[in-house]
Write an enzyme that holds these catalytic residues in place. Structure first.
Site, PDB file in Angstrom:
ATOM      1  N   ASP A 148      -5.420   9.015  -4.995  1.00  0.00           N
ATOM      2  CA  ASP A 148      -5.276   7.786  -5.599  1.00  0.00           C
ATOM      3  C   ASP A 148      -6.381   8.134  -6.786  1.00  0.00           C
ATOM      4  O   ASP A 148      -7.068   9.160  -6.972  1.00  0.00           O
ATOM      5  CB  ASP A 148      -6.243   6.683  -4.538  1.00  0.00           C
ATOM      6  CG  ASP A 148      -6.496   5.400  -5.495  1.00  0.00           C
ATOM      7  OD1 ASP A 148      -5.929   4.963  -6.173  1.00  0.00           O
ATOM      8  OD2 ASP A 148      -7.731   5.111  -5.042  1.00  0.00           O
ATOM      9  N   SER A 149      -6.836   7.206  -7.601  1.00  0.00           N
ATOM     10  CA  SER A 149      -7.778   7.376  -8.724  1.00  0.00           C
ATOM     11  C   SER A 149      -9.325   7.580  -8.136  1.00  0.00           C
ATOM     12  O   SER A 149     -10.067   8.256  -8.755  1.00  0.00           O
ATOM     13  CB  SER A 149      -7.970   6.199  -9.582  1.00  0.00           C
ATOM     14  OG  SER A 149      -8.158   4.880  -8.815  1.00  0.00           O
TER      15      SER A 149
ATOM     16  N   CYS B 203      -1.970   4.677  -4.882  1.00  0.00           N
ATOM     17  CA  CYS B 203      -2.483   4.157  -5.916  1.00  0.00           C
ATOM     18  C   CYS B 203      -1.293   3.165  -6.610  1.00  0.00           C
ATOM     19  O   CYS B 203      -0.131   3.936  -7.019  1.00  0.00           O
ATOM     20  CB  CYS B 203      -3.074   5.105  -6.924  1.00  0.00           C
ATOM     21  SG  CYS B 203      -3.757   4.407  -8.428  1.00  0.00           S
TER      22      CYS B 203
ATOM     23  N   GLU C 112     -15.474  -0.184  -5.952  1.00  0.00           N
ATOM     24  CA  GLU C 112     -16.234   1.318  -6.263  1.00  0.00           C
ATOM     25  C   GLU C 112     -17.499   1.380  -6.080  1.00  0.00           C
ATOM     26  O   GLU C 112     -18.443   2.429  -5.622  1.00  0.00           O
ATOM     27  CB  GLU C 112     -15.747   1.865  -7.522  1.00  0.00           C
ATOM     28  CG  GLU C 112     -14.215   2.536  -7.476  1.00  0.00           C
ATOM     29  CD  GLU C 112     -13.919   3.681  -6.773  1.00  0.00           C
ATOM     30  OE1 GLU C 112     -15.169   4.644  -6.878  1.00  0.00           O
ATOM     31  OE2 GLU C 112     -13.036   4.376  -6.401  1.00  0.00           O
TER      32      GLU C 112
ATOM     33  N   CYS D 222      -3.295  -3.665  -5.166  1.00  0.00           N
ATOM     34  CA  CYS D 222      -4.187  -2.339  -5.621  1.00  0.00           C
ATOM     35  C   CYS D 222      -5.131  -1.914  -4.212  1.00  0.00           C
ATOM     36  O   CYS D 222      -5.413  -2.751  -3.322  1.00  0.00           O
ATOM     37  CB  CYS D 222      -5.418  -2.938  -6.624  1.00  0.00           C
ATOM     38  SG  CYS D 222      -6.588  -1.852  -6.715  1.00  0.00           S
TER      39      CYS D 222
ATOM     40  N   HIS E 129      -7.594  -0.668  -3.725  1.00  0.00           N
ATOM     41  CA  HIS E 129      -9.272  -0.859  -3.677  1.00  0.00           C
ATOM     42  C   HIS E 129      -9.332  -2.164  -2.869  1.00  0.00           C
ATOM     43  O   HIS E 129     -10.642  -2.476  -2.736  1.00  0.00           O
ATOM     44  CB  HIS E 129      -9.710  -0.861  -5.205  1.00  0.00           C
ATOM     45  CG  HIS E 129     -10.225   0.495  -5.738  1.00  0.00           C
ATOM     46  ND1 HIS E 129      -9.109   1.448  -5.960  1.00  0.00           N
ATOM     47  CD2 HIS E 129     -11.259   1.242  -5.601  1.00  0.00           C
ATOM     48  CE1 HIS E 129      -9.819   2.568  -6.388  1.00  0.00           C
ATOM     49  NE2 HIS E 129     -10.993   2.433  -6.263  1.00  0.00           N
TER      50      HIS E 129
HETATM   51  N1  DGL Z   1      -6.452   2.145  -6.288  1.00  0.00           N
HETATM   52  C1  DGL Z   1      -5.650   1.845  -7.689  1.00  0.00           C
HETATM   53  C2  DGL Z   1      -4.424   1.142  -7.574  1.00  0.00           C
HETATM   54  O1  DGL Z   1      -3.986   0.665  -6.442  1.00  0.00           O
HETATM   55  C3  DGL Z   1      -6.280   1.438  -9.021  1.00  0.00           C
HETATM   56  C4  DGL Z   1      -7.924   1.513  -9.323  1.00  0.00           C
HETATM   57  C5  DGL Z   1      -7.884   2.080 -10.776  1.00  0.00           C
HETATM   58  O2  DGL Z   1      -7.961   1.110 -11.671  1.00  0.00           O
HETATM   59  O3  DGL Z   1      -8.307   3.287 -10.732  1.00  0.00           O
HETATM   60  O4  DGL Z   1      -3.960   0.551  -8.402  1.00  0.00           O
END
Ligand code: DGL
Length: 280
Positions: A18-19, A81, A161, A195, A197
């Site tokens: 993931d990022s 991600c 985050e 997402c 996150h």
């Molecule tokens: N966790 C990432 C997703 O599922 C995105 C977070 C980011 O913008 O880096 O899209």
């Protein structure tokens, strides 16, 4: 002289990236569904967020993350991600023929379709995921008459985050994004967290949507999709005498921060010693 056989693919870990720490919500579901498997998780924290970057940059980052994991030896790749999966999944699958490559978008879409009696589904995700139209495509493939409302909610990535998962600030942001979508008679009956996150913000999101709306994310259905692929390809690690797999963590920046915030996402403590700093 000691002679070692090369590791059989079944004993290799599953690569997950993931990022940042968001994909740990998917890793958690993978560990629960596949306790005998080992995992190698990469958070590309140096280049987070992906969600506001151009598709070309996200494809480049995703390709580099996958390349690092493949170079370490993995038997399957999970793109945990949504932004990276929306932009780069076909490229990654084509680059590594024979390696099972699973994204979170199709599993998320199937969870949402299963949860929604009316077919009116809202998806909150990063700008990049919404712009790519990946969820509209995946949901309408499963249910052609579905009505999908996409909401770009990149501020939630920054909040998550930061470890700000609840409280008035998160709730205010949730109201700002969601109030207009859930007002009115033909509002969606399902909110998909598009997402990885966002599941840690679920409590705050609940405050901003009507009680009857179902909140779904892609973690469980992604874990189920990975389990199916491993079983089909004969790659599942036998659960011998309850032996548990191991998980290793890599980050491209800030291992201390990754461990601190990652603990919230993973639901168990991580220390800086668990996290290896890498360059992709
Ligand atoms: N966790 C990432 C997703 O599922 C995105 C977070 C980011 O913008 O880096 O899209």
């Amino acid at each position: 002289m000691e002679f070692r056989l090369p590791p059989v693919p079944r004993d290799l870990p599953i690569g997950v990236f993931d990022s940042g720490v968001g994909g740990l919500t998917v890793l958690r579901a993978l560990q629960a569904a596949l306790p005998a498997e080992s995992f190698l998780y990469l958070g590309d924290t140096a280049r987070l967020p992906y969600g506001t970057k151009s598709p070309a940059s996200v494809v480049r980052y995703a390709t580099q993350c996958a390349g690092l994991l493949v170079s370490r030896g993995i038997k399957a790749l999970v793109v945990a991600c949504n932004t990276a999966a929306s932009a780069a999944l076909p490229d990654l699958a084509a680059r590594y023929p024979g390696l099972p490559v699973v994204g979170v978008v199709e599993p998320g879409a199937s969870a949402a379709v299963a949860a929604s009696p009316s077919g009116r589904i809202a998806v909150i995700a990063t700008e990049g995921t919404i712009r790519a139209g990946a969820y509209v495509a995946a949901i309408t493939r499963l249910r052609p008459e579905a009505c999908v409302t996409g909401i770009g909610g990149s501020v939630f990535v920054a909040l998550a985050e930061e470890g700000w998962t609840d409280g008035p600030i998160v709730e205010q942001v949730a109201h700002r994004y969601l109030d207009g979508v859930f007002a009115g008679g033909d509002a969606p009956d399902t909110l998909l967290l598009g997402c990885t996150h966002f599941p840690v913000l679920a409590g705050a999101l609940r405050h901003a949507i009507p009680a009857a709306v179902t909140l779904v994310d892609s973690a469980l259905t992604t874990a189920q999709a990975v389990a199916r692929q491993l079983a089909t390809q004969g790659l599942a690690r036998p659960a011998a005498a309850g032996a548990l797999g191991e998980t290793r963590f890599l980050a491209t920046d800030g291992p201390e921060r990754f461990a601190r915030v990652g603990s919230i996402f993973l639901g168990r403590p991580l220390t800086v010693r668990d996290v290896e700093l890498v360059d992709v």
